[in-house]
Design a protein around this motif. Structure first.
Motif, PDB file in Angstrom:
ATOM      1  N   GLY A 169       2.576  -7.871  -9.379  1.00 40.59           N
ATOM      2  CA  GLY A 169       1.237  -8.132  -9.449  1.00 40.59           C
ATOM      3  C   GLY A 169       0.067  -7.981  -8.232  1.00 40.59           C
ATOM      4  N   LEU A 170       0.532  -6.906  -7.627  1.00 41.37           N
ATOM      5  CA  LEU A 170      -0.286  -6.904  -6.190  1.00 41.37           C
ATOM      6  C   LEU A 170      -1.238  -5.893  -6.362  1.00 41.37           C
ATOM      7  N   ARG A 171      -2.352  -5.866  -5.428  1.00 42.78           N
ATOM      8  CA  ARG A 171      -3.564  -5.175  -5.524  1.00 42.78           C
ATOM      9  C   ARG A 171      -3.504  -4.525  -4.163  1.00 42.78           C
ATOM     10  N   GLN A 172      -4.541  -3.693  -3.861  1.00 40.60           N
ATOM     11  CA  GLN A 172      -4.585  -2.867  -2.677  1.00 40.60           C
ATOM     12  C   GLN A 172      -4.556  -3.969  -1.374  1.00 40.60           C
ATOM     13  N   LYS A 173      -5.617  -4.743  -1.739  1.00 37.23           N
ATOM     14  CA  LYS A 173      -5.794  -5.708  -0.563  1.00 37.23           C
ATOM     15  C   LYS A 173      -4.794  -6.524  -0.247  1.00 37.23           C
ATOM     16  N   ASP A 174      -3.896  -6.680  -1.280  1.00 40.29           N
ATOM     17  CA  ASP A 174      -2.613  -7.524  -0.759  1.00 40.29           C
ATOM     18  C   ASP A 174      -1.729  -6.792   0.173  1.00 40.29           C
ATOM     19  N   LEU A 175      -1.679  -5.605   0.336  1.00 34.87           N
ATOM     20  CA  LEU A 175      -0.983  -4.783   1.267  1.00 34.87           C
ATOM     21  C   LEU A 175      -1.431  -4.560   2.710  1.00 34.87           C
ATOM     22  N   VAL A 176      -2.765  -4.958   3.007  1.00 37.80           N
ATOM     23  CA  VAL A 176      -3.528  -4.949   4.313  1.00 37.80           C
ATOM     24  C   VAL A 176      -2.280  -5.367   5.264  1.00 37.80           C
ATOM     25  N   PRO A 177      -2.092  -6.604   5.218  1.00 33.38           N
ATOM     26  CA  PRO A 177      -1.064  -6.979   6.427  1.00 33.38           C
ATOM     27  C   PRO A 177       0.169  -5.973   6.574  1.00 33.38           C
ATOM     28  N   ILE A 178       0.462  -5.071   5.866  1.00 34.00           N
ATOM     29  CA  ILE A 178       1.488  -4.241   5.954  1.00 34.00           C
ATOM     30  C   ILE A 178       0.874  -2.927   6.687  1.00 34.00           C
ATOM     31  N   GLY A 195      -2.385  -2.607   7.935  1.00 36.09           N
ATOM     32  CA  GLY A 195      -3.500  -2.717   8.835  1.00 36.09           C
ATOM     33  C   GLY A 195      -4.950  -2.810   8.398  1.00 36.09           C
ATOM     34  N   SER A 196      -5.306  -1.809   7.370  1.00 32.05           N
ATOM     35  CA  SER A 196      -6.668  -2.006   6.748  1.00 32.05           C
ATOM     36  C   SER A 196      -6.581  -1.613   5.114  1.00 32.05           C
ATOM     37  N   GLU A 197      -7.637  -1.949   4.655  1.00 28.90           N
ATOM     38  CA  GLU A 197      -7.790  -1.451   3.227  1.00 28.90           C
ATOM     39  C   GLU A 197      -7.986  -0.008   3.073  1.00 28.90           C
ATOM     40  N   SER A 198      -8.595   0.595   4.201  1.00 32.04           N
ATOM     41  CA  SER A 198      -8.707   1.760   3.882  1.00 32.04           C
ATOM     42  C   SER A 198      -7.499   2.713   4.018  1.00 32.04           C
ATOM     43  N   ILE A 199      -6.544   2.268   4.991  1.00 31.15           N
ATOM     44  CA  ILE A 199      -5.209   2.958   5.167  1.00 31.15           C
ATOM     45  C   ILE A 199      -4.399   2.842   3.783  1.00 31.15           C
ATOM     46  N   VAL A 200      -4.492   1.665   3.134  1.00 33.17           N
ATOM     47  CA  VAL A 200      -3.957   1.397   1.956  1.00 33.17           C
ATOM     48  C   VAL A 200      -4.361   2.467   0.889  1.00 33.17           C
ATOM     49  N   SER A 201      -5.739   2.724   0.780  1.00 36.27           N
ATOM     50  CA  SER A 201      -6.353   3.452  -0.314  1.00 36.27           C
ATOM     51  C   SER A 201      -5.859   4.864   0.132  1.00 36.27           C
ATOM     52  N   LEU A 211      -2.384   5.301  -0.979  1.00 29.41           N
ATOM     53  CA  LEU A 211      -2.091   5.015  -2.644  1.00 29.41           C
ATOM     54  C   LEU A 211      -2.767   6.557  -3.150  1.00 29.41           C
ATOM     55  N   HIS A 212      -3.774   7.116  -2.535  1.00 30.28           N
ATOM     56  CA  HIS A 212      -4.304   8.365  -2.978  1.00 30.28           C
ATOM     57  C   HIS A 212      -3.760   9.740  -2.186  1.00 30.28           C
ATOM     58  N   LYS A 213      -2.422   9.417  -1.656  1.00 27.27           N
ATOM     59  CA  LYS A 213      -1.862  10.597  -1.130  1.00 27.27           C
ATOM     60  C   LYS A 213      -2.501  11.458  -0.114  1.00 27.27           C
ATOM     61  N   LYS A 214      -3.534  10.714   0.595  1.00 28.24           N
ATOM     62  CA  LYS A 214      -4.133  11.299   1.586  1.00 28.24           C
ATOM     63  C   LYS A 214      -3.655  11.131   3.039  1.00 28.24           C
ATOM     64  N   ARG A 215      -2.776  10.183   3.046  1.00 29.24           N
ATOM     65  CA  ARG A 215      -1.776   9.788   4.169  1.00 29.24           C
ATOM     66  C   ARG A 215      -0.524   9.509   3.866  1.00 29.24           C
ATOM     67  N   ASP A 216       0.628   9.881   4.674  1.00 34.53           N
ATOM     68  CA  ASP A 216       1.867   9.679   4.225  1.00 34.53           C
ATOM     69  C   ASP A 216       2.357   8.299   4.844  1.00 34.53           C
ATOM     70  N   LEU A 217       3.392   7.838   4.319  1.00 37.92           N
ATOM     71  CA  LEU A 217       3.916   6.455   4.645  1.00 37.92           C
ATOM     72  C   LEU A 217       4.671   6.876   6.116  1.00 37.92           C
TER      73      LEU A 217
END
Length: 117
Positions: free
Chosen positions: A71-80, A82-88, A91-97
Motif C-alpha cells: 500500500g505504498l505510494r511514490q512519496k513513501d519511497l523518497v527516503p530510499i 532521495g527525492s520524489e523525482s528520482i522515484v518517478s 518507476l517510469h524506467k528513465k533511470r535504473d536502480l
C-alpha cells in the motif's frame, strides 16, 4: 496444508505459465512469500515454490508489485531514493536502480536483492 490461491492462478506443478497482469504477479508473490516463510514446507509446497519462482519480471515490475502489496505510494519511497523525482524516473524506467537503491529496497521490503536483477 493448502495455501489458498484463486482458482485461475492454480497451476499444476511444473507447468510454467506466463504472468499476464500486475494482479496475477502480486498474487504469485503473495503465495511464494507464504511458502518461503513456512518453517516446514511439504515436498509439494517446495516443488510449487521451485517451479513458480517469478519469471523474468523487470526490476521496476517487482518494485511496483512490492509497493502495491504494501500500500505504498511514490512519496513513501523518497527516503530510499532521495527525492520524489528520482522515484518517478525509476518507476517510469528513465533511470535504473543502482546498488544503493537495491540494498535499501531489499531491507525495506525484506526480500533478497536478487529479486531486482
Amino acid at each position: 496444508m493448502m495455501i489458498a490461491v484463486p482458482e485461475k492462478y492454480a497451476l499444476a506443478v511444473g507447468s510454467p505459465t506466463r504472468i499476464t497482469s500486475e494482479r496475477q504477479h502480486a498474487q504469485y508473490l503473495s503465495v511464494l512469500d507464504k511458502l518461503a516463510s513456512k518453517d516446514n514446507p511439504t515436498t509439494e509446497e517446495e516443488k510449487y515454490a521451485e517451479h513458480h519462482s517469478i519469471p523474468d519480471a523487470s526490476p521496476v515490475e517487482v518494485l511496483r508489485t512490492l509497493m502495491d502489496a504494501n500500500g505504498l505510494r511514490q512519496k513513501d519511497l523518497v527516503p530510499i531514493f532521495g527525492s520524489e523525482s528520482i522515484v518517478s524516473e525509476v518507476l517510469h524506467k528513465k533511470r535504473d536502480l543502482n546498488k544503493t537503491h537495491i540494498e535499501k529496497l531489499s531491507k525495506r521490503f525484506n526480500v533478497s536483492p536478487a529479486v531486482f536483477f
